[in-house]
Every structure is written in C-alpha cells, then in structure tokens.
Design a protein around this motif. Structure first.
Motif, mmCIF file in Angstrom:
data_model
loop_
_atom_site.group_PDB
_atom_site.id
_atom_site.type_symbol
_atom_site.label_atom_id
_atom_site.label_comp_id
_atom_site.label_asym_id
_atom_site.label_seq_id
_atom_site.Cartn_x
_atom_site.Cartn_y
_atom_site.Cartn_z
ATOM 1 N N GLY A 124 0.810 -1.225 0.000
ATOM 2 C CA GLY A 124 0.000 0.000 0.000
ATOM 3 C C GLY A 124 0.837 1.265 0.000
ATOM 4 N N GLN A 125 2.094 1.138 0.387
ATOM 5 C CA GLN A 125 2.939 2.321 0.539
ATOM 6 C C GLN A 125 3.905 2.542 -0.624
ATOM 7 O OE1 GLN A 125 4.375 2.463 4.785
ATOM 8 N NE2 GLN A 125 3.389 0.457 4.804
ATOM 9 N N ILE A 126 3.886 1.655 -1.578
ATOM 10 C CA ILE A 126 4.759 1.791 -2.757
ATOM 11 C C ILE A 126 3.834 1.865 -3.968
ATOM 12 C CG2 ILE A 126 6.527 0.643 -4.156
ATOM 13 C CD1 ILE A 126 7.474 -0.749 -1.540
ATOM 14 N N PRO A 127 3.996 2.898 -4.818
ATOM 15 C CA PRO A 127 2.962 3.140 -5.835
ATOM 16 C C PRO A 127 3.041 2.283 -7.096
ATOM 17 C CG PRO A 127 4.618 4.850 -5.925
ATOM 18 C CD PRO A 127 5.038 3.937 -4.813
ATOM 19 N N VAL A 128 3.743 1.181 -7.043
ATOM 20 C CA VAL A 128 3.776 0.251 -8.185
ATOM 21 C C VAL A 128 3.683 -1.168 -7.620
ATOM 22 C CG1 VAL A 128 5.185 1.784 -9.636
ATOM 23 C CG2 VAL A 128 6.315 0.054 -8.216
ATOM 24 N N PRO A 129 3.420 -2.169 -8.477
ATOM 25 C CA PRO A 129 3.401 -3.546 -7.986
ATOM 26 C C PRO A 129 4.721 -3.926 -7.328
ATOM 27 C CG PRO A 129 2.393 -3.440 -10.169
ATOM 28 C CD PRO A 129 2.993 -2.093 -9.895
ATOM 29 N N VAL A 130 4.623 -4.682 -6.245
ATOM 30 C CA VAL A 130 5.799 -5.110 -5.491
ATOM 31 C C VAL A 130 5.832 -6.634 -5.510
ATOM 32 C CG1 VAL A 130 6.997 -5.015 -3.278
ATOM 33 C CG2 VAL A 130 5.549 -3.101 -3.998
ATOM 34 N N VAL A 131 6.950 -7.187 -5.957
ATOM 35 C CA VAL A 131 7.062 -8.642 -6.108
ATOM 36 C C VAL A 131 7.897 -9.236 -4.979
ATOM 37 C CG1 VAL A 131 8.025 -10.481 -7.560
ATOM 38 C CG2 VAL A 131 6.728 -8.608 -8.607
ATOM 39 N N ASP A 132 7.382 -10.258 -4.368
ATOM 40 C CA ASP A 132 8.084 -11.032 -3.340
ATOM 41 C C ASP A 132 8.683 -12.263 -4.023
ATOM 42 O OD1 ASP A 132 7.812 -11.731 -0.053
ATOM 43 O OD2 ASP A 132 7.991 -13.452 -1.396
ATOM 44 N N GLY A 133 9.975 -12.492 -3.802
ATOM 45 C CA GLY A 133 10.640 -13.607 -4.469
ATOM 46 C C GLY A 133 10.026 -14.961 -4.138
ATOM 47 N N ILE A 134 9.746 -15.186 -2.866
ATOM 48 C CA ILE A 134 9.213 -16.500 -2.459
ATOM 49 C C ILE A 134 7.828 -16.712 -3.078
ATOM 50 C CG2 ILE A 134 8.441 -17.892 -0.500
ATOM 51 C CD1 ILE A 134 11.519 -17.498 -0.767
ATOM 52 N N SER A 135 7.013 -15.675 -2.996
ATOM 53 C CA SER A 135 5.676 -15.769 -3.570
ATOM 54 C C SER A 135 5.760 -16.036 -5.073
ATOM 55 C CB SER A 135 4.936 -14.456 -3.284
ATOM 56 O OG SER A 135 3.647 -14.475 -3.810
ATOM 57 N N ALA A 136 6.655 -15.314 -5.744
ATOM 58 C CA ALA A 136 6.833 -15.523 -7.179
ATOM 59 C C ALA A 136 7.332 -16.936 -7.453
ATOM 60 C CB ALA A 136 7.813 -14.494 -7.743
ATOM 61 N N GLY A 137 8.281 -17.399 -6.641
ATOM 62 C CA GLY A 137 8.832 -18.734 -6.844
ATOM 63 C C GLY A 137 7.761 -19.810 -6.750
ATOM 64 N N VAL A 138 6.923 -19.715 -5.733
ATOM 65 C CA VAL A 138 5.889 -20.731 -5.540
ATOM 66 C C VAL A 138 4.832 -20.648 -6.641
ATOM 67 C CG1 VAL A 138 4.000 -21.454 -4.032
ATOM 68 C CG2 VAL A 138 6.265 -20.950 -3.066
ATOM 69 N N ARG A 139 4.352 -19.440 -6.918
ATOM 70 C CA ARG A 139 3.299 -19.282 -7.919
ATOM 71 C C ARG A 139 3.771 -19.656 -9.326
ATOM 72 N NH1 ARG A 139 -2.219 -18.799 -7.121
ATOM 73 N NH2 ARG A 139 -2.586 -17.830 -5.110
ATOM 74 N N MET A 140 5.007 -19.267 -9.640
ATOM 75 C CA MET A 140 5.525 -19.594 -10.984
ATOM 76 C C MET A 140 5.803 -21.089 -11.104
ATOM 77 S SD MET A 140 5.805 -17.121 -13.220
ATOM 78 C CE MET A 140 5.203 -15.434 -13.113
ATOM 79 N N ALA A 141 6.273 -21.700 -10.026
ATOM 80 C CA ALA A 141 6.486 -23.149 -10.068
ATOM 81 C C ALA A 141 5.151 -23.864 -10.267
ATOM 82 C CB ALA A 141 7.175 -23.620 -8.790
ATOM 83 N N GLU A 142 4.125 -23.411 -9.546
ATOM 84 C CA GLU A 142 2.799 -24.003 -9.750
ATOM 85 C C GLU A 142 2.360 -23.862 -11.217
ATOM 86 O OE1 GLU A 142 0.785 -23.016 -5.363
ATOM 87 O OE2 GLU A 142 0.380 -21.735 -7.085
ATOM 88 N N ALA A 143 2.568 -22.677 -11.775
ATOM 89 C CA ALA A 143 2.157 -22.427 -13.157
ATOM 90 C C ALA A 143 2.889 -23.354 -14.118
ATOM 91 C CB ALA A 143 2.404 -20.962 -13.524
ATOM 92 N N VAL A 144 4.214 -23.444 -13.957
ATOM 93 C CA VAL A 144 5.009 -24.256 -14.878
ATOM 94 C C VAL A 144 4.683 -25.741 -14.699
ATOM 95 C CG1 VAL A 144 7.354 -24.991 -15.472
ATOM 96 C CG2 VAL A 144 6.835 -22.559 -15.174
ATOM 97 N N VAL A 145 4.603 -26.192 -13.475
ATOM 98 C CA VAL A 145 4.243 -27.598 -13.248
ATOM 99 C C VAL A 145 2.874 -27.870 -13.865
ATOM 100 C CG1 VAL A 145 3.625 -29.304 -11.477
ATOM 101 C CG2 VAL A 145 5.678 -27.885 -11.195
ATOM 102 N N GLY A 146 1.957 -26.927 -13.661
ATOM 103 C CA GLY A 146 0.600 -27.099 -14.187
ATOM 104 C C GLY A 146 0.530 -27.200 -15.698
ATOM 105 N N MET A 147 1.480 -26.584 -16.381
ATOM 106 C CA MET A 147 1.460 -26.627 -17.853
ATOM 107 C C MET A 147 1.830 -27.999 -18.408
ATOM 108 S SD MET A 147 3.105 -23.031 -19.038
ATOM 109 C CE MET A 147 3.038 -21.768 -17.763
ATOM 110 N N GLN A 148 2.515 -28.822 -17.601
ATOM 111 C CA GLN A 148 2.921 -30.171 -18.035
ATOM 112 C C GLN A 148 3.576 -30.151 -19.407
ATOM 113 O OE1 GLN A 148 -1.246 -31.684 -17.364
ATOM 114 N NE2 GLN A 148 -0.095 -33.344 -16.390
ATOM 115 N N SER A 149 4.616 -29.340 -19.526
ATOM 116 C CA SER A 149 5.234 -29.139 -20.845
ATOM 117 C C SER A 149 6.035 -30.329 -21.343
ATOM 118 C CB SER A 149 6.148 -27.908 -20.804
ATOM 119 O OG SER A 149 5.460 -26.781 -20.323
ATOM 120 N N GLY A 150 6.380 -31.244 -20.439
ATOM 121 C CA GLY A 150 7.169 -32.399 -20.869
ATOM 122 C C GLY A 150 8.601 -32.310 -20.384
ATOM 123 N N SER A 151 9.354 -33.390 -20.615
ATOM 124 C CA SER A 151 10.704 -33.522 -20.073
ATOM 125 C C SER A 151 11.778 -33.188 -21.108
ATOM 126 C CB SER A 151 10.924 -34.963 -19.605
ATOM 127 O OG SER A 151 10.065 -35.275 -18.538
#
Lengths: 270, 270, 270, 270, 270, 270
Positions: E201-228
């Motif tokens: 709320g105190q920073i006027p642009v989106p603020v990214v947390d590394g851990i949150s990004a790591g977990v959410r992006m891992a979920e996204a990539v795993v979910g895509m099941q792109s193959g090995s």
C-alpha cells in the motif's frame, strides 16, 4: 513532391506549430498537406495514448491510400510524415501505403546520428520518457542515446509549452551536453516545433527539430525513389477475411493488396 | 547548396560512376564538386586500406576547410560526402570541418532504416565484409542488419563490376529478401553507383544506392541548419603542440580551432 | 624476444615515461625498441587526433615490416606494442605486419577482465572519454565497463600529469571502486605510465598500467606462437593498384603480400 | 614464479596432456604444480558437470590458499590456472585466493581477441556447446564470436580425442575460417592440449591452445603485480556464520578474510 | 501438486520466513516440503558463497531425484523451488531432476516483466549487488532492469533484516520508482520474504516477493505439463566415468540418465 | 478468480480452440470469460494487422474496465489474457485496466525461459516471423531465442491449421531442437491452441502452448496480488482533453484515472 503531414494528436494549435515549421523547413519544390487526427488526446504522453493515436493516423493515411488506389494517375501524395515524437503506429503504418511513411522520431534519430555519435532527447514531460526510450530502442539506436531529459512540471497549455518553458528547455539541453556527453540535442515533440531555430546559438552542439527532420528526411527518401515493397514484412498485408474496419481502411487495404498483386511477376523466383 | 563529394580510392573510373549518380540524385539547387583521393588503393576492401584512405580524405577535406577558414564570406562548401562504403575515417573526419561531413554508409543505413526494419548489404567481395560489419556495428544499427552477402569471385576491373556481375548482384539481392528477411537492400560500394536504378524493378523491396543516399541525406542535413559543434566530442580538437602534418591539415586545424574559440561565449555555463 | 614499442604522439617526455615503465615491466629475456611518432600531436584526445596518429604509427610499423620482408633471417622484431590508450589505428594495423601488433588499451582491457568482472578507466581529460568509450565498445567489452572517470582541469604539461594530478587520480580511482562498482581500475594513457606501481597500496582493487599490460600481454601472445594470418580479415591486403604511399608503406605492403602468397598452399581447400 | 594448474576433471591422462603442454608453453622461470580434481567426472560437457567440478577445484585452491594464510613468507604459489575450457567455478573462485586465478577459457578468449577480431571455438562434443556459449557470453565477448563448431560423434576415449579426431578437428577449423569468418581459431578443451602446435601450419589463421593461453596469460597477469582485492566483488567474502564446509575451505575463507582485515586501512575513505 | 522448497543458506530463521510466505502464497491444492541447506553460510552475498550454496542445494535435489528414480509410481515431488535470490546453481541444477526446478530470481524477474516494463531490485547489502546483476544478465533481462538499490549498513541479524530496515527498504523502493523509472519493484532475498505484503500500500507500483513468485511460478510451470528434457542442454548429463560424488548425487545422476535412456525412442530422427 | 480471455482476431473457430485449451489448462477455481474481437482480420500476420487488432482488444478491455470503475464491489474480473501470439497492443493495454493484463507471448516466453535456456518459436506462416521477432526483442529476451521456424505453405483454413500441418509442425519442432539448439519449443499462435498436449511425447524437450501459458501465468500473477500502478509508466494516462473515442474507451479512461486519483496519497513523497 507532395507530402502529407499528420498531427497524431487532436490539438489544432499544435498542428499550427507543425505546419509553420514544416513550411519553413521544406525544400522549394515541396508541397505540404497538413492534417490533424480526428480522434484522440490533446497530446500524447503514454504508450496507450500512442496506441489510440496510431488508429487515428491510420484512418488519415487510409483516406489517401484508398484515393491513390482509385486514381488513374498514380498517387496524389509522394510521402507521409507522422508528426508526433514517439512515432505512434510505426513501423506498422508503412504497410498501409505504397509511398514512404516516415515518423519524426526516426527522422530525428537519423539526423542526429549523422551529425554526431551520441545524442540526447529533451522532452516535455517525465511521463513521456519511457515511451520515447521504447521508441529509440525499437529503432535500434539506443546504443547511441546519451540521455532523455524532461520538464518535470505540469504544463499549463500544450500550444505554449515552448514559450512557457524556454529557459528550462535551454538548461536541460546544456546539461545534456555538459553532463551526459551529448554531441547532438533533439528537441522532441511536435509542441516544440520551431524552437530549435531559436535556441541554436545558445546550445553548443547541433540541435535537431523533429518536424524539420521529418520533412527533410521524407524529401530525401522520396527523392531516392528506392522502389516499393512487393515482398517482405512491409508489403501489403495478405488478402484474407476482415470485418468491422472503417470504409477508408477497408478500401486502403484493398488498394495496397491490388498494387502488390499487380506487381507479382517481380517477386524473386529463386 | 554546394556539396564536396570525395572518392576515397584512387580510381578515376569509380569517380566517374560516383559523379554520374550524384548528379542524377541531387536536388535541383545542389551544386557538386567531385574529387578523387590523391593517394591510396584502387578500391578499398580491408580495415588497413580504409585507414590509408582516411588519411587521403582528410587531406582533401582539410584543403577546403582551411580555405573556408581563410575566406571572408563563410564556407565555400556547405557539406561533404565521403563516397566509399565503409566510411573511411568516419566519424573522426567530422571534427575537421565546420560543415556536415557524411559517409555514404551511414547515409545508406539511415535511408534503409527509414524504409523498412531489417536490411541487407550486397558487397563486391568477400574480403570486404568484416569491414562493412564493423561499420554497421559502429554506427549502432547492427540489430537491424539481416545479412551481408557478397560476390566471391575475383573482379577483373573495378570500373565494370556492376556490368560484369549484374546477374550475381541481382541473385544476391533476391536471396537477401527471400532467405535473410531483408525489407530493404543496400547495393554497397561506390563501384555499384547507379546500379540500383537499373535493378529496382527486379528486386521486390526498396533498393538503396549509397551515392544517392549520401547526396540526398547530406542535402537534408545541410538543409536543417542544425548548428555547429562548439563543445563535445566533435568540436575542434584542442589547441596543442603538433608537428609534421601537411600544410593543409595544419591550416585546417588552425581554422576549426579559431572558429571554436570565436564562438566560445556560447559554451554552457552551468 | 624483441618488441617494438611505438609512442603514437610526438612528445619525447611521454616516450621516456613509456620506456621506463616498459623496461620495469618486461620479463628478463625481452629486448625493447622504443620509437616516437614522427608526426602528430602532443597527446591524443580526439578521434581525429587518433586518426592522424594512426598514420604515423603505420609508417613506423611499415619501416620494420618492410625490413623484415627484405631480411634473410626472418623478422627482426617479434611483436609490436602501440603505446597510446585508445589504440590509434587498431585493429587495422594488424594487417601490416606478420607479427602480433597489440594496443595498450586492448591489453589493459584483457588484463582487467582477467582480474575482476567490472573495471573502470581513469583518464587524463574529459575530452578523451568518448574516444575511450568507442575503443571499449569496439573491443567488445563495454558490458564490463563500470565507468570512465577523468580529470576535468586543464593540463599544464603532458610529461608531468601524473605528478601534478596524483591526488585527483587517486580520488577518481577510489570513487570508481566505491561508487561505480569497479573491481579493477585501469590508469589510462601513456602519460600515466608507471603511476600504478606507486598508487597500488592506496587503491583497494588491482590497478592496471597500460604500458605494463601492453608489454606483458605482447610477451604472452608472442610466446604462444599461434601462427600467422594467411586468410581472413587480417591477412595481407589483396594485391591491387596503389599510388602515393610512402616508400616504407609501399614496401611493407609488398612484403606482407609476398609472405601471404608464399604460404598460399596452406589455405583451406574445402 | 610458481603457478598451480588444476585439471577440473578426474582423468589422469588429460592431466598428463595438460602438464605436457603447460611445460612446453611456460616461460623459462616459471615453476608449475599440476593437480587433478579429487572428485567429479571423466570430462566436463554440461552446466551441471561444471558445477560439480567447480566444487572440486575449490577444494584444491582452498588447500593452497589455507596454506598461504598460515605461511610466514607469503604465498607459496603466485597464480592459479583452472584448466578446463568453460572455466568451471569462475569467476567465483577468484574470491578464494589472494593471487590471480585464471581460467583457460578467459585466457584463450583474450589471446584470440588480441590477434584478430572474430574467433571460433572448436569443441569436442555437441553437448558441450551451450555451456561454452554461456562462458563466452558471461565473459562479455560474445559480440566477437564467429561460431562454435564441434565433433558430433561419440568419443571412444577422452585421452586420445585429439589423435582419433585430428582430421575432423582440422576440417572444423578450416570451415570456421572459410564459412564463419573466424580470424582466429581456439582449439577448446584440455583434452586437445598441444594439438594447436601440430595443426598450425595447416590452418590459415592463428590457432590458440587453451592450456598455452592459460599459462602465458597467468604469467602476464602475475607479472603485472596489479595488487589485491581489498574492496569490491572479488575481495574476501564477509565474515559470517558458516557450517559444514571442508576443513580446507573453512581455513581458506578464514585466511582470505584475515588478509582483507589486515589491509583494511587501505580502504577508500571518500 | 507437491513442491520442494529449498533454502540454500543454513539459517533456520530464514527458512521459517520462507516457509511462512510460501504457505501464504501457495494455491489451495499445493503441498509444500521445505528444507534448509546442510552446509554453507548464514546468508549468501557473493559469487563464491553462491557456489558453495549450489553444491548444498544439489545434494538436497539429488536426495529427492534419486528417490524418484527408485520409486515405482513416478516422482514424489512435482517441482522444486530454489529459494535464494541470485539462484545459486541455476540453471545447472535443472539437469539434475526430471521435474521443473525454478529459482526465485528467475520467477521474480518473470513476475515483474509481466506487470511492467522496467523493474528495480531492492537488496539487503551492497556486496550482493554484483552477483544479482550477474543473475539478471544471465537470465537475459538486463535490458529491462531499472536499478539495483541496497541497504549499505551492516546487518545485525539476518532473521530480522526486514523489521530492522523496513523504513530503509521502503525509501529505496520509492526512490527506484521516482528516480530510476521502475514500473515494478522486487524485494529481493529470502530474508525479505513476506515484506511485500506489508509494504504494498505504501509503494505506488506492484511489489514482487521472491518467495511468492517462486511458488506461484512453479505451480504455473508444473501445471502446464510441458514435458521432459530428453535432448538438448538440460537433458541428463551423458553417462561417463565419475568418482567421489556423494551417494545421493551419484544415485540421482544414475536415475536421470536411466529416465533419459528409457525415453530414447522419442529423440528426433531427422 | 475470474479471467477475461480475448481473441484479438475475428475467427470464431479460433476462439473455440482458445476456449477449449484455456479450460483444459485453468486451475480448479478459475472462471473464464472468452470474447472475440469485434473487428479486424481472420488471423494476424503483420504489424499492421496487429495494430488493428490492438484497437479491437482495447474496446473489449475498456468495456470491462469501465464496468469495474462503475461497480460498487471492485472489479468483476481479476485479470485479462490477450490471446494472440505477438501480443497486439501490449504493453500499452496494461495502462487501461487496474488488473493484470497479460499477453500469451510474454507468458509463453516466461514459461519457456523458466524451463530451459534457449527456446524456439514455431509459427504458422513466414510472413508472421518479423512481427514475432519484434515481440521477443521488445520483451527483452531475444538473447535466448534459438530460432523462429514457420510453415511456408498457404493455409487453407485457419481453424484447421493444426490438423492440416501437424507433421510439418512436428518436423519444424524437431529441427529446432536438433539444429538450432532449442531447449524448449513454443508452438505459437492461438490457432495452434491445444496441439502441444498432443505432440509432447514426440518432441524431446518441453513444449509450451501459448494459451496454456497465458492462463497459468495470469493465474500466477493475479495470485501474487502485487498491487496496482499508481505511479510510473503503467499508471492511468494523465487527465487531459480527448475527443472521438468510443463510449467504452472514454469511460474506461475516466475509471482508471479516478482510481489513480483516489489512491494519490500513496505516491512517493521523497
């Protein structure tokens, strides 16, 4: 030679500044037609405003392109200048006409790059800078950009920016030379049209005016008669289903596609 | 407007090709003075040959620059075109004159970049390619280079290259479009001066002639009257001890240094 | 091993500084021949001054290259060091000799890059910076440049710069480390030859001296005996008509061309 | 001068090739200590194998670094060469010793860059290429890379690769010159140590051997005595809690941290 | 979906911060296993510390990878998050598992790049910046980096950095927006896990947390099941002699190599 | 979570393919609203067609954005996916909504970059390649692009491209791995939606589907709740005179500007 000069924003006073500088800059034999965007914003500062402007510029180009396609005697205009710094809609708009379409930013970048190695851009607002930087990067000359400096105060009226902030613009230009290593300064934005003439004696490096660059570079490119795009990324978009476009856009696409098909035998056979 | 066009190699038949195309390309009011390098090689293919040529071009520029410095009525010439692809001595030579000095490569790159996104260069020998690539990289537009293609056979005579290899050059140009994604083709090298006019109908994208681009772009830049370099990297070299230079070079340096000093009050004070 | 070290400017006191540091730096078995440019300027600060210097360096290289060509027992020298920061005439001059020709800038950049990731260059004048930046970009290591910092006061005498501005140079070096993130500092320019030895204890990162780097890197490259250029962009310029070159240059070109032809059977056949 | 040369893979026959070429290459006064990684793989082809190797190299560096920290008379070794192409663990390993640590890739890239403009790398397997490309990009010289070419057949024995594939390697080298525009060829990988000497006469450009470059460049850098890292990214890692490291690593970190603290007064104060 | 989250440093209080934010961030169906490095340093600030950490992370990945190889029912985990900014050991570690392995830096860079054009990184120490810059450059997004700003005071305890320096971190974030042109701010480093939620709320642009990004992006990539990876640079390292690796590493390599061989028929045949 | 998925071309059969794959890809709790552009072309292959499409996508986003501004209970949608490869109108369209707007190209590039180092794009027509290349360059990841390969035959129907050319697309993908060094393959273009699922077993590296990446990445970014743009280049365009926009666009601009003003106190004060 007849050039169509399009102001992508809706401000008539900016169009007046553009027209005045375009006439001062044009070579003797050049005839100018100056048009203002039919829709959009007062002046363009953001990527989204540029997207809106691009649509409005496309409509004006289409009007002439469609007319040219219908004309018996070839194009009524020989080249088009898109007269907003940031080059809204470029390079996409080059596909829509069979004559050169040149943005004042790309023209100014070339004019600067031919007169020195590193150049700075002086802009009318802080918000405008990321879009201008995109534009330099997309043209491929960001390796030669010394800096983008900008007025960081609110503008009272777009038509009087160059008068209201003359001293600020002069100071920003000199800082660009002294601190950023600029060999050339570009006064960016149609609202500054004509100011370069006034400030030149007071800035110790060449000063490029976007409108002047746009007109002179368009004259140069039209004069070279390099030929048309009949293949590659700037030839007419392929014929295919379309829907909901304005009458002019529809006719312009039909016209450029017809011109391309007529020229088909010149396509490479190897 | 009066332009000095310098052939950096020693071949008079190449100078004739340059002069013919320069005259065909120039706008009505442009007067041309065409000169051939006093020393050097038959045609320039390597970085070292370009270095030798740069010295010879400097001597000719100095001759005019020194005369301008001595003249009562301002410069006798309004701009200079260095008419060898690869731009020998550029951008250094811009320091030596108080008028725009423009190489045909930088002019052709701008002319191409204003007409499409990616361009290819068609060159007269394999050996010439690394030097041309340097030139594109140094100008800062290598991100838009689609390819450099070249004749890989021995040349029998430099003055007849464009006749002897017309079919090869046409095939290379078409390959650049079809295989390398070129939106524009540059026929590179003064020995090819004029060929673009002949081949345009047979190549499906705009074709840029270096000499034509050099003359037209010089006209455009001179016409913009952007002002002189009184600070920064292209102002006159600082006054200091020197020895062993030719009379012309010595006088030219004195002249540009004097012009810079005369203009000193305009230097930025912040 | 015998190295030819060339001072590209005309100042004998700078040559003395170069020679002293070169002798301190050289490995035991290395013999040095040190020469001063026959023409040019007191010290080189601009692209044009570098162009002039390049011609003067070429004459000295040619003198040795021509002699080597005439010699029965192979080259009298094993390598050449061009001892001005900014590497005037490089890489073109590599074509003119059959032994390694190495500039002190490229040597210093390599020495810095092998000792840390990002490096700063400390220079003797503001005017010199754009040329140095060109040089780093052309060598291809600008991604590792932390900053170029420079003295922005007038120099009273080029031979005493390092004494007159020792404190300034030390402060600039420390700022480069603390503010610009330099892992290594390069004290740039032959006039600073030897200063690195004196300042090392007072700067908290490795400090590279251009002359020392030039000599040591030349020894390393000569010692590797990598072989000659018989093809590609650094082989001898092709045989062709030439005119107006100095006797030495003419003879040197003849010599390197002859050496290339003699080696022709080694050219790739696939 | 005493150099520690470390083979990051576990193959003794590769160590023998390294040692033989290192001895042939070293200057007269250079003493060499050659060591083989205590753990890892037969030869390194992938990023993960390089990571494993980096740990093994760290252990050997730590052994010497720790000993140096304990020694009364300064370091027992003057420089370290990491002798696998791809430079496993670099530049991180430079933090672990108070003497120069140099990889054979970075040394070879510098040796190539000083002898020509564009270079190619000839590698022993297709799988190895992405890692080598990373390495060139991370060193910052990818703008000068002409190509990486590689053997695409299975290797029967790593110690005899250079004999088994001599003709292939020669052909790849010549293709790099003729087709990719390489001015210099690097024969990459410790298993090829010494082959450059044999092939030089048959490849028409300079050929760089990684081991030879590593030893010669290390000698050059050590000889320059540029000073230590007491600040910046390559100074000793900060003192902080650690756990589970080998005795040598632990002692080495303690040693470099102690050396840094002892030198603290030299840190910049501005 | 089951994710393994690895803290590459040895601090249990940092692991606790990571785990708390990971659990807050994870989607409903995601199960998390959180592990701390068995050896290494308190927190990672330098390239060498990252190298040490990479080895420790490899051991943990190997433990699971080896187990998966032995399991009858496919992998026990579906993806791995390496939870230290700077991504120690990446991308090499992707070769060691048959499931996606994602670093929090690469995840945060993607999360930032999808929400704006230019981003800044706010870091916990000056020393950490060169390593973070390397990381952005190696991922290939340095063209979009606005700045890296950092705390330049000593940290008293790594587990309380975000409390101790909250105001400083807020000020640095706002400066990144106002002065550096950041469209998005990344709060970098596992010790700052969770702080983004508090400061948004105190920073006027989106603020990214590394851990949150790591977990959410891992979920996204795993979910895509792109193959090995069964070919290319991230397939299992080739089978070859190895020695001295830990039992887990040895078993993990055997497991991924076996999986690759089992899949061999899918390799491209053209 | 509710996502708006917009097909920027006018083909209902492509919308059906998009919707089917989006539903297969979405996480359990995700609700999807799928819309087709109201005007434009059958499928987008050129920069100009993308410009036309951008306008049509803006109208749909504006419809929702305006509604959200008028709603009492916050936005009716949580994120927007622009479902044409090439990301027409991006990143400009991010200014028009107060929720994340994500293009399928940028999503696919991130998904690929997190799974390997270099990726290739497989496209449905040769003409589409320059636009796709622009897109990768503008996102800033062109350093990781292995190649763009495309079908070079005429398409009979856009809705059946993936069936008609399945073998060609498979062959192009395998060539990208074997010849271009791709670690990941992106099947580009909404007309290929769903094909990745079918081909994965037959391509030896991970295969990314644009629609799947768009949905999964949008879920990840929305889930991170990073906050809004209240300053910087993606905050609402400044309030100023405008004319001739559609009712929805006008209302949407008013809505985002109002939201920004309401949040003004959070702007940085330093």
């Amino acid at each position: 030679m007849k050039l169509l000069v399009i102001n992508p924003n809706i401000s008539d006073d900016v169009t007046a500044l553009i027209e005045a500088e375009a006439r001062r800059s044009a070579a003797p034999g050049t005839e100018l037609v100056v048009r203002t965007a039919g829709s959009g914003v007062e002046y363009i500062e953001t990527r989204f405003e540029a997207l809106i402007a691009a649509g409005a510029v496309a409509e004006i180009i289409a009007e002439y392109s469609a007319a040219d396609g219908a004309a018996a005697n070839g194009p009524a205009i020989d080249g088009i200048v898109v007269a907003a710094f940031g080059d809204p809609g470029m390079p996409a708009l080059k596909e829509l006409a069979d004559v050169p379409v040149i943005g004042i930013t790309e023209a100014a970048l070339c004019a600067a790059a031919l007169q020195g190695h590193r150049f700075s851009i002086i802009a009318i607002s802080d918000r405008i800078r990321p879009w201008y930087l995109d534009c330099v990067e997309r043209f491929g000359l960001s390796g030669r950009l010394a800096s983008i400096r900008s007025i960081n105060e609110a503008l009272s009226a777009i038509g009087s920016v160059q008068q209201d902030f003359k001293e600020t613009l002069l100071a920003l230009s000199r800082q660009a030379v002294a601190e950023d290593g600029a060999d050339v300064v570009i006064l960016a934005g149609a609202p500054l049209a004509g100011l370069a003439r006034e400030l030149r004696g007071q800035i110790p490096v060449p000063v490029v005016d976007g409108i002047s660059a746009g007109v002179r570079m368009a004259e140069a490119v039209v004069g070279m008669q390099s030929g048309s795009h009949r293949a590659g990324a700037f030839s007419a978009p392929p014929v295919k289903g379309r829907r909901g476009l304005s009458e002019n856009l529809d006719a312009a696409l039909t016209a450029v596609q017809a011109a391309a098909l007529a020229a088909a035998p010149a396509a490479p056979s190897n």
